[in-house]
Scaffold this motif. Structure first.
Motif, mmCIF file in Angstrom:
data_model
loop_
_atom_site.group_PDB
_atom_site.id
_atom_site.type_symbol
_atom_site.label_atom_id
_atom_site.label_comp_id
_atom_site.label_asym_id
_atom_site.label_seq_id
_atom_site.Cartn_x
_atom_site.Cartn_y
_atom_site.Cartn_z
ATOM 1 N N ARG A 113 12.756 8.821 -25.369
ATOM 2 C CA ARG A 113 11.561 9.068 -24.559
ATOM 3 C C ARG A 113 10.586 9.854 -25.539
ATOM 4 O O ARG A 113 9.253 9.912 -25.600
ATOM 5 N N ASP A 114 11.252 10.866 -26.294
ATOM 6 C CA ASP A 114 10.472 11.905 -27.259
ATOM 7 C C ASP A 114 9.689 10.963 -28.241
ATOM 8 O O ASP A 114 8.783 10.997 -28.377
ATOM 9 N N GLU A 117 6.849 9.085 -26.806
ATOM 10 C CA GLU A 117 5.851 9.982 -26.354
ATOM 11 C C GLU A 117 5.069 10.341 -27.675
ATOM 12 O O GLU A 117 3.819 10.423 -27.743
ATOM 13 N N THR A 277 4.278 8.670 -15.204
ATOM 14 C CA THR A 277 4.149 9.897 -14.753
ATOM 15 C C THR A 277 3.245 10.235 -13.437
ATOM 16 O O THR A 277 2.726 8.859 -13.195
ATOM 17 N N LEU A 278 3.350 11.124 -12.573
ATOM 18 C CA LEU A 278 2.722 11.110 -11.497
ATOM 19 C C LEU A 278 1.131 10.789 -11.966
ATOM 20 O O LEU A 278 0.487 10.134 -11.130
ATOM 21 N N GLU A 279 0.574 11.395 -12.836
ATOM 22 C CA GLU A 279 -0.754 11.128 -13.423
ATOM 23 C C GLU A 279 -1.103 9.655 -13.471
ATOM 24 O O GLU A 279 -2.146 9.182 -13.100
ATOM 25 N N HIS B 23 12.485 21.753 -27.016
ATOM 26 C CA HIS B 23 11.235 21.320 -26.412
ATOM 27 C C HIS B 23 11.881 20.804 -24.757
ATOM 28 O O HIS B 23 10.922 20.151 -24.108
ATOM 29 N N CYS B 42 8.826 14.167 -10.791
ATOM 30 C CA CYS B 42 7.783 13.755 -10.158
ATOM 31 C C CYS B 42 6.457 14.422 -10.887
ATOM 32 O O CYS B 42 5.834 13.922 -11.560
ATOM 33 N N CYS B 43 5.920 15.585 -10.340
ATOM 34 C CA CYS B 43 4.612 16.103 -10.973
ATOM 35 C C CYS B 43 4.892 16.790 -12.234
ATOM 36 O O CYS B 43 3.777 16.728 -13.058
ATOM 37 N N ARG C 40 3.257 20.734 -22.206
ATOM 38 C CA ARG C 40 3.298 19.268 -21.750
ATOM 39 C C ARG C 40 2.101 18.647 -21.905
ATOM 40 O O ARG C 40 2.082 17.418 -22.194
#
Lengths: 750, 158, 287
Positions: A113-114, A117, A277-279, B23, B42-43, C40
Motif C-alpha cells: 500500500r505504501d 500511495e 478511501t472515504l473521500e 508512519h 473508514c474515514c 495523512r
C-alpha cells in the motif's frame, strides 16, 4: 396426533442471521480479505473538475521501488471499452478528458500500500483545465460545454444538449383543467452522497483461464455480465464473489472500478486489490440533486384538480443508473392521491460531477419534497387542515391512481390516520412548535427475475442459495425464516449462501426493496418443491395416494397422524442417504408498452409525521417527536422491519438537516471526507421516535408481505419541513434545513 | 524504505513483539500485520469511530495513533472482548435488540459501549448517546444500539 | 502517508535539542488528533516526528500550588474535563474540554496540542484567554512564560521560537471570584468543529471578559472594566454598545464553508448575549 409447528416462525424476530460475525468482528468484508501474492492499487486523479489530458508520464512512478506498473487509457484495449447499466458511456478509465473532480486517469499497482500511495504522487499528468458545468442552470445554458460526446448518442435530438433524456408521464388534460386555486413553487434538493461506513472495495485475481472478482457489489450478476463483456470471457469463467457489503443504500449497485481492477490483475498475473478511501467514495457515488417546479390545482374543498410537475435532476458525467432513477422516481411524483389530470416532465441533466446512481428512494424523495410541500401550501391558502386535505385525496385500495399502473394496493388511509394519531395531530402545540405530516410512495420493482435453490439435507438441516445481497437489510434472515418455517428446521440449522455467481443461481439484482417479494417467493417456491417431494416420499413409504398426504410447513400430515420431516426424509432417502433439492423462480416479465417497462409489483407506502421546534435565534431545529408508519403487508421479521424504517428515517434526516456537497467556483468538491460532510450521529436524533407498521397481509410476497426499506425515507424532508414551516411561519423550499438556512429564512420573515 | 522499529504490545491479552514502520498507524498494523480485521477502516480522520480500540485502558481512534506510540502498552480490539468463541453480554444484547444491520460500524460501537459500561455502570440514554457519539452508523441503528447498551447495563457485567 | 524518523526523547533537553536541530522539519506529536490527519493528507511532511509522551518532565497531570493551577501540556481533554479543581475554579475550560470531540478524541487530544495547533476555532482558547492563562515554554534559551493573549498569531502559528515546546499551561487562581461559561456554534448537535466558539466570564468586581474564536485568524479577548456588562440590571442598550465594540474585532473569513460571515457575526451576538447572562447567573448563584 398432531405435531406442533414449532421453532422460529415467520413473524418472529429472531437474532439476525449473520449477526454473530458482525458483533465479534469475525465477519469478512471485502477489505478484510487477503489473497496470497496480492498487489495493491491506488487511483490517480487530477485536482480539477474537468480537464483535457495532454500527456501522462508514469516513468518515475514505474521506477519507484515496489511498483509493478501504472495503467492508463493507453494500456487498455482500443477503442476504450465502455460500460454502464443503461448506456455504455463510461470508460474503464478516463480517456482524453476527465469529466469530474475525482475521475481517475491512471492506476498504480505496487507490492505494498505504501509503495502504491507513494507512486501516485510520481505520476505526472499534463492537463489543461476546462470549464465545467455543475449546476442545472449552467448545464442547460445553450452555450454550455457538452458533458458527453454527441457521437455516443447517434440519432438522438438531445445529443447536442446536456439533457440526457426527457421522461413524460401524464393523464387527463392539465391545461384544460379548472381549479379554484393554483399554487406554484420551485423547490430544490441537495446533492448528497451515500457515505456507507464501508468504502467500496474490489479485488480481482486470475482464476485458471478465467477471473475471480470480489466486490462490495449489490448486483453480482450484473457485474459478472459486464466483466464478461469487457474481458471477452464466457460468464462461466467469470466468478464474482459478493461478500455482504457494509452498507450499500444503492451506491454499490453498479459496476465502478471492477473492470479496471480485473484488467490490472490479468496484466499482473496476480491478485490486485483496490480499496477506496472515504473521500474517493464521495467521488464515486451520490444522489441526484434536483430542482422541481410544481404547479398544483386545488378545488375549494381541497380536492386536487391537477398536478403539473417539471423536475430537473442533476446527474453526473456518466449515466450509471441515473436516468432510470429520474424516470422511475418522477413517475409516481403526484403521490398516492386521486389526481384527475397530471403532467410530469422529468429530465436527466448531465454535468461535470460525480456520477449519480441509485440511492435509497431512487429519485422519489426529490419530487416528494416538492409535491408534499406544495400540498401544504395549498392547504394553508385554502384554510384546510393538512391531514384533512390528504385524507380527502388519498387513493383508496383498488383505485387506479396512476391510470395505467398497478392500482393502489393498500389501505393507505390507515397509516395516515395512525401516524396522525401518534403525533397527536390536532392537539394543542406548545408555543414555538410546529407539526408536519407527509405521505411517501414509491413503485416497487417493475420487472424482475430471481432463482433460488434450497437443499434439505439428510439430518434435516437446510441450505438456501439466494443471490440477494444482504447489506444490512436482513435478507439472509428473511430467507432463513421462510425455509425454517416451511421445512420445519430450527433457524440455526438453516444456512443461507449468497454472493458467489459460480454457486448461487441467478438473481437479477438487490434493489427496489424487491428481495422479500421476488427472492422470498423464489425461496418459498423452492421449499414448496421440496414439500411436494416429501409428499411423494411419504405416500410411497406408507402406501398412500399422494393426494391424501399434506405437508403443512414443517409437518407431514397423513390420514390419522402427523410425522416430522425427518420421520419421512430419513427412511425415504434410505441407505444411500442424499438430499432433497428444490428450485424456485419468481419472474415478473416486462410490459413493453408501459412507460417504466412494467407495472409496479407493489408500492412502498409510508406516512411520516413530525413535531419540531426552532430556536429562532440560531435556526437550530429540534425534532421533539418523530412518527413513521409503513404499510408492509406482512413483517417476516418485525424487528428488522422496524430497524429499516427507523434507520431510513435517521438517514433521511441527513439530507433534511445537514448534508450537502460544497463546491468551489470551478466545480471542485471542497468537503470531501468526514470532517466537513456531516451525517447524523447519536446526538442528532429526534427526542422521540415512534415507528409502527400496518400489516394487512395484502402484498404479493410470501405470507402477504410487501417490500420495504425505502418507504420511510421518502417523505422525511417533507414532514420535517412542514413542521418547521408551522413553527416559524415561513416556508423554506431548499434543503438541507441547516441552522444557517433556517436562520436566513427567519431574517427574511416579513 | 523506512527503518522498522521493534515494539512490544500486549494485544487482546497476548504479548506480541514485532517491527513496525514509523508512519504506520495502529489501525494499519492491527489489520495488515496482525490480521485482526475486526477493527475497520473508514474515514481515517477520527470522525467515524469504525477504528475504535482500547489503548492503555481508554478507547481511541486507532487511525490517529501511530503503531509505535503503542509500544509497551496494551491494546484490546473487538476480537478481544468475547470469551473464547462466545459473546459478551454486551454483544449478545446487540443481537437481541436488533442493533446490527450491515455491521460495519458495530465493532467500533461495541468497543465504545464496552468502554462506557466500564466507566458508568447504569448510563442514562443521554450518557449513552454522548459515549457513542464518536461512532457513526449510516444504517441509522442508533435507537437499537442505545437499547442494547441499556439492556446490557441492566443485565450487569458479563 | 510519507515516512519520517520517529524520535522518542526521554528527557526535555533531548526533545528541545531535536526540535531545535530540525526546526520546521520536525513536528511535535502529543495526542496526534491533528498531526496524524495532516501527515495523512500531506499538508505537513516533517522529516522527524518527536513523540512527547515519554518525556520524564512532561508527564500529564494537573497540579495546584502557589496560586496557580498547572496543567501539563500532555494532559488529555478527558482528564481536564473531569478534574474537580478545573470544574470548580475554571468551569468554562472544563466545558470546552468536554466538547473538543468524541470520547475517543478527548482521550488523546492534549491541551498543549490544542493551543500549539493554533486553530482559530480551538475550543479551549477562549476559556484560556478569559482565565488569563500563561503558557510555559521551554527551549534552547531556557524557560519562559507567555501570556496566552500573546501566544496565538494566526491559524497554525504561535509565538513559540525554534526548538521551543510547551510544557504546561498555567491558570492563575483568580483573586476575585469569577464565573464563566463556554458556548459554541456547530452545524449539528453531534461533534463538530465550531463555527463560533466563545467564553464569557464576569467577576465580583464587575469586570466582564469575552473571548471568541473562529471569527478571525486568531481568538480574541475583549474586556469591559466599566461594570456595565456584568451588571444584571444595566440597560440593554448600554450593554449592546459595549458588546458591539467588542464584536467589531471579529473578522470571519468569507471563504469558510462551515458558516458565512453574516451568520458567524449574528451567532457571535447570540452566543455573547447568552453567555453573559449565564455568567452573571452563575456568579450570583455562587458557582
Amino acid at each position: 396426533m398432531s405435531a406442533e409447528i414449532g421453532g422460529v416462525r415467520v413473524g418472529d424476530s429472531p437474532r439476525r442471521v449473520g449477526g454473530h460475525g458482525r458483533v465479534t468482528g469475525l465477519q469478512r468484508y471485502v477489505a478484510d480479505l487477503h489473497l496470497p501474492d496480492e498487489l495493491h492499487a491506488r487511483l490517480v486523479t487530477v485536482p480539477v473538475a474537468r480537464a483535457r489530458i495532454i500527456a501522462i508520464d508514469a516513468s518515475a512512478a514505474e521506477r519507484a521501488p515496489g511498483v509493478r506498473f501504472v495503467m492508463t487509457a493507453a494500456d487498455l484495449p482500443q477503442p476504450m471499452p465502455r460500460f454502464g447499466p443503461q448506456f455504455r458511456d463510461r470508460p474503464v478509465i478516463a480517456v482524453g478528458e476527465t469529466k469530474y473532480h475525482g475521475d481517475p486517469v491512471a492506476a498504480v499497482v505496487a507490492e505494498t500500500r505504501d509503495a502504491a500511495e507513494a507512486a501516485v504522487a510520481l505520476v505526472r499528468v499534463e492537463y489543461e483545465e476546462l470549464p465545467a458545468v455543475f449546476t442545472i442552470a449552467a448545464a442547460l445554458d445553450p452555450g454550455a460545454p457538452l458533458v458527453q460526446d454527441p457521437s455516443l448518442r447517434p440519432g438522438d435530438p438531445l445529443a447536442s444538449t446536456n439533457v440526457l433524456r426527457e421522461h413524460r408521464v401524464g393523464w387527463g388534460d392539465v391545461d384544460a383543467a379548472t381549479a379554484d386555486l393554483v399554487v406554484e413553487n420551485r423547490y430544490t434538493f441537495p446533492m448528497v452522497t451515500h457515505f456507507a461506513i464501508e468504502p467500496h472495495a474490489f479485488v480481482a485475481a486470475p482464476d485458471g483461464d478465467g477471473i475471480a472478482v470480489w466486490s462490495s457489489i449489490q448486483h453480482p450478476n450484473w457485474l459478472q455480465k459486464i466483466l464478461a463483456q469487457i474481458l471477452g470471457l464466457p460468464l462461466s469463467r467469470v466468478r464474482v464473489f459478493a461478500p455482504d457489503p457494509g452498507g450499500g443504500f444503492g451506491g454499490k449497485q453498479h459496476t465502478k472500478y471492477e473492470p479496471l481492477v480485473a484488467l490490472m490483475a490479468l496484466r499482473a498475473g496476480r491478485p490486485v486489490r483496490l480499496v477506496l478511501t472515504l473521500e474517493e467514495t464521495f467521488q464515486a457515488v451520490r444522489r441526484a440533486a434536483a430542482e422541481v417546479r410544481v404547479r398544483t390545482g386545488f378545488m375549494a374543498d381541497g380536492t386536487l384538480a391537477f398536478q403539473d410537475i417539471a423536475a430537473d435532476y442533476l446527474i453526473g458525467a456518466y449515466a450509471d443508473i441515473a436516468d432510470r432513477v429520474v424516470g422511475k422516481g418522477s413517475y409516481p411524483g403526484c403521490g398516492p392521491y386521486r389526481v384527475p389530470a397530471a403532467r410530469i416532465l422529468a429530465r436527466s441533466v448531465l454535468s461535470h460531477t460525480v456520477p449519480s446512481t441509485a440511492f435509497r428512494g431512487f429519485g422519489n424523495p426529490q419530487v416528494n419534497w416538492a409535491v408534499e410541500s406544495n400540498l401544504d401550501a395549498g392547504a394553508l391558502a385554502l384554510g384546510i387542515d393538512r391531514l384533512e386535505l390528504r385524507l380527502r385525496n388519498v387513493a383508496r385500495r383498488g383505485e387506479a391512481f396512476i391510470p395505467f399502473d398497478t392500482p393502489a394496493d393498500g389501505h393507505w388511509e390507515q397509516p395516515l390516520r395512525r401516524a396522525a394519531e401518534l403525533i397527536g395531530w390536532g392537539t394543542p402545540l406548545p408555543p414555538g412548535h410546529g407539526r408536519g405530516i407527509a405521505l411517501g410512495i414509491k413503485s416497487g420493482p417493475t420487472t424482475g427475475l430471481s432463482y433460488a435453490t434450497v437443499r434439505l439435507l439428510v439430518d434435516g438441516s437446510v441450505i438456501v442459495f439466494a443471490g440477494t445481497s444482504d447489506m444490512g437489510q436482513g435478507a439472509r434472515t428473511v430467507f432463513a425464516q421462510i425455509a425454517a418455517q416451511e421445512l420445519g428446521a430450527p433457524l440455526d440449522w438453516v444456512t443461507v449462501v449468497m454472493g458467489d455467481t459460480s454457486v448461487v443461481p441467478y438473481d437479477q439484482q438487490t434493489s427496489a426493496s424487491r428481495s422479500t417479494v421476488l427472492m422470498g417467493n423464489a425461496v418459498l417456491a423452492a421449499c414448496r418443491e421440496i414439500q411436494a417431494k416429501l409428499r411423494a416420499m411419504a405416500a410411497r413409504l406408507h402406501g398412500l395416494a399422494e393426494a391424501s398426504v399434506g405437508v403443512d410447513r414443517g409437518v407431514v400430515r397423513l390420514p390419522g397422524r402427523d410425522l416430522t420431516v425427518l420421520e419421512v426424509l430419513v427412511p425415504g432417502l434410505g441407505r444411500l442417504g442424499g438430499e432433497l433439492v428444490g428450485n424456485g423462480e419468481m419472474r415478473k416479465d416486462a410490459e413493453p408498452d408501459h412507460p417504466l417497462g412494467g407495472s409496479a409489483a407493489f408500492f412502498e407506502f409510508n406516512c411520516t409525521a413530525v413535531e419540531a421546534s426552532v430556536d429562532e435565534e440560531t435556526g437550530d431545529v429540534t425534532i421533539a417527536r418523530y412518527v413513521t408508519v409503513s404499510d408492509v403487508g406482512k413483517a417476516i421479521n418485525p424487528l428488522q422491519v422496524r430497524m429499516q424504517d427507523e434507520g431510513a428515517a435517521i438517514q433521511g434526516l441527513g439530507h433534511t438537516l445537514m448534508e450537502h456537497y460544497v463546491f468551489d467556483e470551478t466545480g471542485r468538491i471542497r468537503n470531501l471526507g468526514a470532517i466537513d460532510y456531516r451525517i447524523p450521529t447519536s446526538l442528532d436524533l429526534p427526542l422521540e421516535i415512534v415507528s409502527e407498521i400496518i400489516e394487512n397481509e395484502d402484498g404479493p410476497g410470501p405470507y402477504g408481505s410487501k417490500g420495504m426499506s425505502e418507504g420511510a425515507l421518502l417523505c422525511v424532508a417533507s414532514a420535517v419541513g412542514a413542521a418547521v414551516r408551522e413553527a416559524i411561519g415561513v416556508p423554506i423550499r431548499d434543503l438541507p434545513l441547516t441552522p444557517e438556512r433556517v436562520w436566513r429564512a427567519l431574517q427574511e420573515r416579513p | 524504505m523506512s527503518d522498522l522499529i521493534p515494539i512490544r504490545v500486549t494485544v487482546n491479552g497476548r504479548a506480541r513483539a514485532f517491527d513496525v514502520a514509523a508512519h504506520h498507524t495502529l489501525l494499519e498494523v492491527l489489520r495488515d500485520d496482525l490480521q485482526l480485521t475486526g477493527t475497520k477502516e473508514c474515514c481515517l480522520v477520527g470522525e467515524c469511530g469504525a477504528c475504535t480500540v482500547r489503548l492503555d485502558g481508554r478507547i481511541v481512534d486507532s487511525c490517529l495513533v501511530l503503531a509505535v506510540e503503542s509500544d509497551g502498552g496494551e491494546v484490546t480490539t473487538v476480537e478481544g472482548l468475547a470469551p473464547e468463541g462466545g459473546l459478551s453480554r454486551l454483544q449478545a444484547a446487540f443481537l437481541d435488540e436488533g442493533a446490527v444491520q450491515c455491521g460495519f460500524c458495530i465493532p467500533g460501537q461495541v468497543m465504545a459501549a464496552d468502554d462506557l459500561l466500564g466507566r458508568v455502570a447504569r448510563p442514562t440514554v443521554a450518557e449513552i448517546h454522548e459515549g457513542l457519539a464518536g461512532n457513526l452508523c449510516r444504517c441509522g441503528c442508533y435507537e437499537q444500539i442505545t437499547a442494547a447498551v441499556k439492556a446490557a447495563a441492566e443485565a450487569g457485567p458479563g | 502517508m510519507q515516512t519520517f524518523t520517529y524520535a522518542r526523547p526521554a528527557t526535555l533537553a533531548e526533545a528541545v535539542a531535536t526540535l531545535e536541530a530540525h526546526g520546521p522539519d520536525a513536528r511535535a506529536l502529543a495526542g496526534g488528533t491533528d498531526l496524524i490527519i495532516r501527515l495523512r493528507d500531506g499538508s505537513v511532511s516533517p522529516s522527524v516526528v518527536v513523540d512527547l509522551k515519554r518525556i520524564a518532565e512532561l508527564r500529564p497531570g494537573i497540579r495546584d500550588g502557589d496560586g496557580w493551577l498547572s496543567i501539563g501540556a500532555t494532559t488529555v481533554m478527558t482528564d481536564i474535563a473531569a478534574d474537580p479543581r478545573v470544574a470548580r475554579q475554571f468551569r468554562a475550560l472544563a466545558e470546552a474540554a468536554a466538547v473538543v470531540g468524541s470520547v475517543q478524541i478527548r482521550n488523546r487530544a492534549t491541551l498543549g496540542g490544542n493551543v500549539c495547533n493554533a486553530s482559530p476555532a480551538a475550543d479551549t482558547a477562549p476559556a484560556l484567554l478569559v482565565y488569563g492563562a500563561e503558557v510555559v515554554a521551554v527551549g534552547p534559551g531556557g524557560s519562559r512564560r507567555i501570556p496566552i493573549g500573546d501566544f496565538f498569531v494566526r491559524s497554525g502559528e504561535t509565538t513559540l521560537a525554534r526548538g521551543e515546546l510547551v510544557t504546561s499551561i498555567e491558570l492563575p487562581v483568580p483573586a476575585r471570584r469569577m464565573s464563566a461559561v463556554h458556548l459554541r456554534r456547530t452545524r449539528r448537535r453531534g461533534h463538530d468543529l465550531a463555527s463560533v466558539t466563545l467564553c464569557c466570564g464576569v467577576d465580583e468586581a464587575g469586570v466582564a471578559r469575552l473571548a471568541f474564536g473562529s471569527v478571525g485568524p486568531r481568538p480574541i479577548l475583549a474586556v469591559d472594566a466599566t461594570g456595565v456588562l456584568a451588571d444584571a440590571g444595566a440597560p440593554a442598550e448600554a450593554k449592546a454598545e459595549i458588546l458591539e465594540r467588542m464584536y467589531a474585532e471579529a473578522s470571519p473569513s468569507p471563504r469558510s464553508m462551515r458558516a458565512s460571515p453574516e451568520y458567524r457575526r449574528a451567532m457571535l451576538r447570540v452566543l455573547g448575549g447568552r453567555a453573559l447572562r449565564i455568567a452573571i447567573d452563575r456568579l450570583a448563584a455562587g458557582e
